[in-house]
Design a protein around this motif. Structure first.
Motif, PDB file in Angstrom:
ATOM      1  N   GLU A  47       0.839  -1.190   0.000  1.00 18.41           N
ATOM      2  CA  GLU A  47       0.000   0.000   0.000  1.00 18.41           C
ATOM      3  C   GLU A  47       0.879   1.247   0.000  1.00 18.41           C
ATOM      4  N   PRO A  48       0.424   2.334  -0.639  1.00 20.66           N
ATOM      5  CA  PRO A  48       1.213   3.571  -0.652  1.00 20.66           C
ATOM      6  C   PRO A  48       1.561   4.018   0.765  1.00 20.66           C
ATOM      7  N   GLY A  49       2.802   4.430   0.932  1.00 22.59           N
ATOM      8  CA  GLY A  49       3.257   4.917   2.226  1.00 22.59           C
ATOM      9  C   GLY A  49       3.864   3.852   3.110  1.00 22.59           C
ATOM     10  N   ALA A  50       3.746   2.582   2.736  1.00 21.51           N
ATOM     11  CA  ALA A  50       4.301   1.504   3.554  1.00 21.51           C
ATOM     12  C   ALA A  50       5.823   1.473   3.433  1.00 21.51           C
ATOM     13  N   THR A  51       6.471   0.966   4.470  1.00 19.50           N
ATOM     14  CA  THR A  51       7.912   0.811   4.472  1.00 19.50           C
ATOM     15  C   THR A  51       8.302  -0.400   3.623  1.00 19.50           C
ATOM     16  N   PRO A  52       9.317  -0.307   2.761  1.00 17.43           N
ATOM     17  CA  PRO A  52       9.754  -1.473   1.979  1.00 17.43           C
ATOM     18  C   PRO A  52      10.060  -2.668   2.884  1.00 17.43           C
ATOM     19  N   LEU A  53       9.772  -3.846   2.373  1.00 14.51           N
ATOM     20  CA  LEU A  53       9.899  -5.086   3.143  1.00 14.51           C
ATOM     21  C   LEU A  53      10.772  -6.062   2.362  1.00 14.51           C
ATOM     22  N   ARG A  54      11.749  -6.659   3.044  1.00 15.55           N
ATOM     23  CA  ARG A  54      12.653  -7.620   2.401  1.00 15.55           C
ATOM     24  C   ARG A  54      12.209  -9.027   2.779  1.00 15.55           C
ATOM     25  N   ARG A 198     -12.279 -11.661   1.375  1.00 15.00           N
ATOM     26  CA  ARG A 198     -11.322 -10.580   1.217  1.00 15.00           C
ATOM     27  C   ARG A 198     -10.565 -10.363   2.516  1.00 15.00           C
ATOM     28  N   PRO A 199      -9.244 -10.241   2.448  1.00 14.78           N
ATOM     29  CA  PRO A 199      -8.437 -10.024   3.649  1.00 14.78           C
ATOM     30  C   PRO A 199      -8.631  -8.624   4.214  1.00 14.78           C
ATOM     31  N   ASN A 200      -8.114  -8.421   5.390  1.00 13.88           N
ATOM     32  CA  ASN A 200      -8.239  -7.152   6.107  1.00 13.88           C
ATOM     33  C   ASN A 200      -7.842  -5.977   5.207  1.00 13.88           C
ATOM     34  N   PRO A 201      -8.762  -5.053   4.937  1.00  9.60           N
ATOM     35  CA  PRO A 201      -8.442  -3.930   4.038  1.00  9.60           C
ATOM     36  C   PRO A 201      -7.452  -2.949   4.642  1.00  9.60           C
ATOM     37  N   LEU A 202      -7.209  -3.021   5.950  1.00 10.48           N
ATOM     38  CA  LEU A 202      -6.259  -2.120   6.593  1.00 10.48           C
ATOM     39  C   LEU A 202      -4.819  -2.607   6.457  1.00 10.48           C
ATOM     40  N   ALA A 203      -4.630  -3.807   5.937  1.00 15.92           N
ATOM     41  CA  ALA A 203      -3.279  -4.357   5.798  1.00 15.92           C
ATOM     42  C   ALA A 203      -2.512  -3.626   4.699  1.00 15.92           C
ATOM     43  N   HIS A 204      -1.195  -3.522   4.890  1.00 12.16           N
ATOM     44  CA  HIS A 204      -0.324  -2.950   3.865  1.00 12.16           C
ATOM     45  C   HIS A 204       0.052  -3.987   2.810  1.00 12.16           C
ATOM     46  N   THR A 296      12.373  -7.579  -2.587  1.00 14.56           N
ATOM     47  CA  THR A 296      12.186  -6.292  -1.925  1.00 14.56           C
ATOM     48  C   THR A 296      10.825  -5.758  -2.346  1.00 14.56           C
ATOM     49  N   LEU A 297       9.891  -5.746  -1.412  1.00 19.66           N
ATOM     50  CA  LEU A 297       8.534  -5.289  -1.691  1.00 19.66           C
ATOM     51  C   LEU A 297       8.449  -3.797  -1.406  1.00 19.66           C
ATOM     52  N   THR A 298       7.926  -3.046  -2.367  1.00 21.16           N
ATOM     53  CA  THR A 298       7.841  -1.598  -2.256  1.00 21.16           C
ATOM     54  C   THR A 298       6.406  -1.146  -2.507  1.00 21.16           C
ATOM     55  N   PRO A 299       6.064   0.083  -2.094  1.00 20.83           N
ATOM     56  CA  PRO A 299       4.703   0.594  -2.336  1.00 20.83           C
ATOM     57  C   PRO A 299       4.397   0.726  -3.827  1.00 20.83           C
ATOM     58  N   VAL A 300       3.144   0.568  -4.149  1.00 27.39           N
ATOM     59  CA  VAL A 300       2.681   0.728  -5.529  1.00 27.39           C
ATOM     60  C   VAL A 300       2.663   2.204  -5.879  1.00 27.39           C
ATOM     61  N   SER A 301       3.179   2.526  -7.041  1.00 32.77           N
ATOM     62  CA  SER A 301       3.055   3.882  -7.566  1.00 32.77           C
ATOM     63  C   SER A 301       3.052   3.793  -9.078  1.00 32.77           C
ATOM     64  N   HIS A 302       2.603   4.821  -9.751  1.00 32.82           N
ATOM     65  CA  HIS A 302       2.474   4.807 -11.211  1.00 32.82           C
ATOM     66  C   HIS A 302       3.827   4.595 -11.867  1.00 32.82           C
ATOM     67  N   GLY A 303       3.867   3.678 -12.818  1.00 38.62           N
ATOM     68  CA  GLY A 303       5.092   3.458 -13.578  1.00 38.62           C
ATOM     69  C   GLY A 303       6.050   2.492 -12.935  1.00 38.62           C
ATOM     70  N   ASP A 304       5.655   1.890 -11.794  1.00 36.87           N
ATOM     71  CA  ASP A 304       6.546   0.936 -11.149  1.00 36.87           C
ATOM     72  C   ASP A 304       6.744  -0.293 -12.018  1.00 36.87           C
ATOM     73  N   ALA A 305       7.900  -0.890 -11.917  1.00 34.51           N
ATOM     74  CA  ALA A 305       8.214  -2.101 -12.671  1.00 34.51           C
ATOM     75  C   ALA A 305       8.826  -3.124 -11.729  1.00 34.51           C
ATOM     76  N   THR A 306       9.026  -4.309 -12.230  1.00 33.21           N
ATOM     77  CA  THR A 306       9.664  -5.365 -11.474  1.00 33.21           C
ATOM     78  C   THR A 306      11.078  -5.547 -12.006  1.00 33.21           C
TER      79      THR A 306
END
Length: 321
Positions: A47-54, A198-204, A296-306
């Motif tokens: 989710e936008p604003g979340a801290t990257p997760l390894r 559907r899982p908890n909508p508050l989850a990142h 490395t999981l990062t927040p979704v933003s426009h134009g993101d790629a893998t």
């Protein structure tokens, strides 16, 4: 009368073919299957604003007690200091391999972790006709029962969470995570109805786990709004051809998704690990190195790629069965 020169040419060609075959078999069974590699992927699913997760994804160890090189390589992965470890099954290939698996995972078991099992946690390997893998619905053949209960107890006693047919909510490095898993679809043990909804909508992060990436299960995770599903089982095809890729996936997944990150549906990502082992009865890999993956999981933003890159740890001497 046949020209002797023609006979000599044919004999040399036959000898060269045999030589190449022997060289290829030696490479696949002695060198490549022990050429472990650490892959790195960056995937935008939070989710936008979340801290990257390894997230360290491990799968398909297929461990036997005497595989010292594999055990040593896996034990080095703790130095990566991942935030979360995901194990998608097929840890065992021998009834006495539980201590070897636990010792190899070592410090990783003290980190936050989730797991589901595969068929080769429940049943030992058996010799099979390799051509059966070209038939997606071939009859499954089970070997002797394996001590999966002991392995589960070892994992859970160290703090890893069994995600099989349950929904887990946890916070990892500040990232609120919902994780759900199913038992191995490859042998019909999946019961998605136990985690549907559907899982908890508050989850990142909404994370799905399955050993075999069967499309019917992936569809259910996608329909319920999961962000990322992690799977193993395919061994990346195990025997691949340059310029063509995997010959088979050993499930109903298409060859284009046999390993690595791909999209499933409109928003969900899928990561399939090529795994770290092989069956003791088919100890070969070709153009498909054994692997673990640091995502490395990062927040979704426009134009993101893998993004993906591979990193080989220091080479080890070849390991024999």
């Amino acid at each position: 009368m046949v020209d002797p020169a023609v006979n000599r040419t044919a004999a040399r060609a036959a000898a060269a073919t045999v030589g190449l075959g022997v060289a290829g078999l030696t490479y696949a069974t002695v060198i490549e299957r022990n050429a472990f590699v650490l892959r790195h992927n960056t995937v935008s699913v939070l989710e936008p604003g979340a801290t990257p997760l390894r997230v360290l994804h491990i799968s398909d160890l297929h461990m036997t007690p005497n595989q010292r090189l594999k055990q040593a390589w896996v034990s080095e992965l703790d130095a990566l200091e991942p935030d979360l470890v995901i194990n998608t099954g097929d840890n065992l290939a021998h009834p006495n391999a539980v201590p070897a698996v636990v010792q190899a995972l070592g410090g990783l078991l003290s980190r936050p972790g989730l797991f589901v099992f595969g068929s080769n946690d429940y049943f030992g390997p058996k010799p099979k006709n390799p051509f059966n893998y070209f038939q997606k619905d071939h009859k499954r053949v089970h070997g002797e029962p394996l001590p999966w209960q002991d392995l589960r107890a070892a994992f859970t006693e160290r703090g890893w969470l069994d995600a099989t047919h349950t929904v887990r909510e946890l916070e990892v490095s500040g990232v609120r995570t919902v994780a759900a898993g199913v038992d191995d679809p490859h042998i019909g043990r999946d019961r998605y109805e136990t985690v549907e909804g559907r899982p908890n909508p508050l989850a990142h992060l909404r994370l799905g786990l399955t050993h075999s990436p069967e499309p019917r299960v992936l569809d259910r995770f996608a329909d319920d709004g999961y962000d990322l599903v992690l799977a193993g089982h395919t061994h990346g095809g195990q025997l691949c051809l340059p310029g063509y890729g995997a010959l088979v996936t050993n499930c109903n997944l298409d060859r284009s998704r046999v390993k690595g990150v791909s999209s499933w549906g409109s928003t969900m990502k899928l990561h399939v690990s090529a795994g770290l082992g092989t069956s003791p009865f088919a100890p070969a890999r070709f153009c498909c190195r054994p692997e673990a993956t640091l995502l490395t999981l990062t927040p979704v933003s426009h134009g993101d790629a893998t993004f993906e890159e591979a990193q080989s740890l220091p080479p080890l001497a070849a390991e024999r069965r």
